[in-house]
Every structure is written in C-alpha cells, then in structure tokens.
Design a protein around this motif. Sequence first.
Motif, mmCIF file in Angstrom:
data_model
loop_
_atom_site.group_PDB
_atom_site.id
_atom_site.type_symbol
_atom_site.label_atom_id
_atom_site.label_comp_id
_atom_site.label_asym_id
_atom_site.label_seq_id
_atom_site.Cartn_x
_atom_site.Cartn_y
_atom_site.Cartn_z
ATOM 1 N N UNK A 129 16.166 -4.880 -3.835
ATOM 2 C CA UNK A 129 16.704 -4.858 -2.480
ATOM 3 C C UNK A 129 16.205 -6.047 -1.658
ATOM 4 N N UNK A 130 14.930 -6.422 -1.861
ATOM 5 C CA UNK A 130 14.352 -7.534 -1.102
ATOM 6 C C UNK A 130 15.077 -8.841 -1.407
ATOM 7 N N UNK A 140 17.585 -6.638 1.894
ATOM 8 C CA UNK A 140 17.895 -5.263 2.275
ATOM 9 C C UNK A 140 16.728 -4.445 2.772
ATOM 10 N N UNK A 141 15.581 -5.068 3.069
ATOM 11 C CA UNK A 141 14.414 -4.320 3.544
ATOM 12 C C UNK A 141 14.081 -4.717 4.973
ATOM 13 N N UNK A 142 13.918 -3.720 5.840
ATOM 14 C CA UNK A 142 13.584 -3.934 7.247
ATOM 15 C C UNK A 142 12.062 -3.812 7.395
ATOM 16 N N UNK A 200 10.489 -1.690 10.251
ATOM 17 C CA UNK A 200 10.343 -0.256 9.982
ATOM 18 C C UNK A 200 9.083 -0.001 9.166
ATOM 19 N N UNK A 201 8.829 -0.828 8.156
ATOM 20 C CA UNK A 201 7.647 -0.641 7.325
ATOM 21 C C UNK A 201 6.367 -0.757 8.147
ATOM 22 N N UNK A 202 6.323 -1.735 9.048
ATOM 23 C CA UNK A 202 5.118 -1.910 9.870
ATOM 24 C C UNK A 202 4.938 -0.752 10.838
ATOM 25 N N UNK A 203 6.044 -0.260 11.385
ATOM 26 C CA UNK A 203 5.982 0.791 12.398
ATOM 27 C C UNK A 203 5.700 2.163 11.802
ATOM 28 N N UNK A 258 19.013 5.635 10.035
ATOM 29 C CA UNK A 258 20.375 5.520 10.559
ATOM 30 C C UNK A 258 20.497 6.183 11.925
ATOM 31 N N UNK A 259 19.626 7.167 12.203
ATOM 32 C CA UNK A 259 19.624 7.796 13.530
ATOM 33 C C UNK A 259 19.206 6.807 14.608
ATOM 34 N N UNK A 260 18.511 5.746 14.194
ATOM 35 C CA UNK A 260 18.120 4.688 15.134
ATOM 36 C C UNK A 260 18.907 3.413 14.863
ATOM 37 N N UNK A 261 20.142 3.603 14.369
ATOM 38 C CA UNK A 261 21.135 2.533 14.233
ATOM 39 C C UNK A 261 20.805 1.486 13.170
ATOM 40 N N UNK A 262 19.954 1.809 12.210
ATOM 41 C CA UNK A 262 19.732 0.895 11.089
ATOM 42 C C UNK A 262 20.909 1.038 10.134
ATOM 43 N N UNK A 263 21.584 -0.054 9.750
ATOM 44 C CA UNK A 263 22.722 0.038 8.823
ATOM 45 C C UNK A 263 22.321 0.738 7.519
ATOM 46 N N UNK A 264 23.259 1.492 6.947
ATOM 47 C CA UNK A 264 22.951 2.334 5.794
ATOM 48 C C UNK A 264 22.385 1.537 4.625
ATOM 49 N N UNK A 265 22.940 0.373 4.311
ATOM 50 C CA UNK A 265 22.434 -0.391 3.172
ATOM 51 C C UNK A 265 21.003 -0.865 3.424
ATOM 52 N N UNK A 266 20.719 -1.275 4.651
ATOM 53 C CA UNK A 266 19.360 -1.711 4.994
ATOM 54 C C UNK A 266 18.406 -0.510 4.999
ATOM 55 N N UNK A 267 18.906 0.635 5.444
ATOM 56 C CA UNK A 267 18.089 1.855 5.447
ATOM 57 C C UNK A 267 17.734 2.259 4.018
ATOM 58 N N UNK A 268 18.697 2.133 3.094
ATOM 59 C CA UNK A 268 18.455 2.470 1.696
ATOM 60 C C UNK A 268 17.407 1.528 1.093
ATOM 61 N N UNK A 269 17.536 0.245 1.357
ATOM 62 C CA UNK A 269 16.571 -0.722 0.836
ATOM 63 C C UNK A 269 15.171 -0.487 1.370
#
Length: 275
Positions: A80-81, A85-87, A90-93, A177-188
Amino acid sequence: MIETIETAGWVAIVIGLFATGAVAGTMAGLLGVGGGIVIVPVLSWILTFTGFPSDLSQHMAVATSLATIVPTAISSSRAHHKRGGIDFAVLRSWGPAVVLGALAGGILARYISGDVLRMVFGFVALAVAVNMSVPKTLVIADRLPHPVIASPIGGVIGLISSLMGIGGGTLAVPSQTAFSVPIRRAVGTASALGLLIAVPGVLGFIWSGWSVDGRPPLSLGYVSLPAAACIVPLTWLFAPYGAKLAHTVNQRVLKLCFAVFLALTAVKMLLSVFG
C-alpha cells in the motif's frame, strides 16, 4: 482425540491451513483486515475438530491469528505504501493508543471465556458490516479528530481488535471513513495499524496462555506455532495481490466485499454461541 486423527486427516488440515493463508492474505491486502476475519473462525473450527475444549480453541485461534498478522501486515503495508495508500497522520494520531489497547486485550483475554470472545467478534463484526453495506457510510466530520478524541478511538480499536484476533481493518476502516478518509487510503492505513495491533496483542496472549494446561504441542502461550507456520507463507505471498486489487476495484464494490465477509463470519460466530 488428537491421537486418533489419521494421516489423511492431518493432510486435509494442513491443506486447509494453506488455503486459509491464501484467502487471508488476499483479504488483508484488499480490505486491510489482516486476514483475521478468515483465520479466527477456521482455526477455531480446526482446533475444536481435533478435540480441544471450546474455551481453549477460541483463545488459541485469536492468538495464532494475531501472530500470523505480523508478517501479513508488513507485506500488505509495504504494498500500500508503494501506491501512496497510507495516511501517516492517522498513524501518528491513533498509533500509540492502538498499541496500548491491543496489549491490554491480550492480557485481559486470560480472564475472558471463549464464548465471550466469540460474541465480541460476532456482534462487532456484524455492526460494522451493516454500516459498510449501506449506500452512504456514516460521516462524522470532514477531518481527523483532535488528539484528545483520537486517543480513545485508537485505544478501543486496539482493544477490541486484539480480543477478536483481527488486524484492525474491521474497526479502523469505518472509523477513518467516518472522518472523511477515502476508502482506499483507509484500507492502506488499516493494514499498517494491523501491525501496531498484532505485535503487542500477540505478546499479551503469549503471557496470558503461558501456564495454561492442555494447549496443543509446540505452542507459545496461546499461539500455535505449527498453525502459524502453515498460514504465514501464503498470507505473505497473497497480501500484495490483494493490495493491487484494492487500487483497481470500484470503491462501492470494495465496501460491499468488506461487508459481505464481515457479515458471514459474524453470523457463523454468533451461531456457534447461541445455536
């Protein structure tokens, strides 16, 4: 009962574990679920079939699933990286709280019955499946939450995912996705969170099961090393294939696939408790 299984029976079990690894690896890359959605029910069934008590089989299934998720999450995250595809925000938070929650889940499992673990798996997975199958996914905000809110979210994801034996996608994908992260990025991102769940979670289950009697041969705490050895090579090989599919499949189709697999597994798990 384990001594009475014929050679053909063991061959069938090993082939079943290989097939489980292939499906789990594909699912890990495609849906960011770490493969546990497939591994936990299959391992629980196999251990029960070979004569282990219901409580012990579920704990072993969850712990072994978490162990297999470690290399699977690495393979899936790398794939994914490469596609961006990785946010990492989100990982830091969410990451630190996810780790603590997962460790707590592994330790607490010692004091939780197998049926309770099955109910956690079933009800949570079914709720998420319903959420993901509706045409419009729940959206709470158009940005990631404040760290004060993000930490409890991460802690809950880590705790419940550890108790379910899954890599985090079941909760991490819809939470993002509840915080508007696109599904593909959320999956990654969920595939990376799976590593943060699996490592502390499996350590907790090793500690919890260290002195438990009646475990299968070659077990490390609640982790069955032979079962993990059969599953891991296939999950590692198939996770990149799933990640490739995740970036080519229609987003709506991706959500429906996620929901269908969750719902089927949830119903099967709940039937084993209440049926």
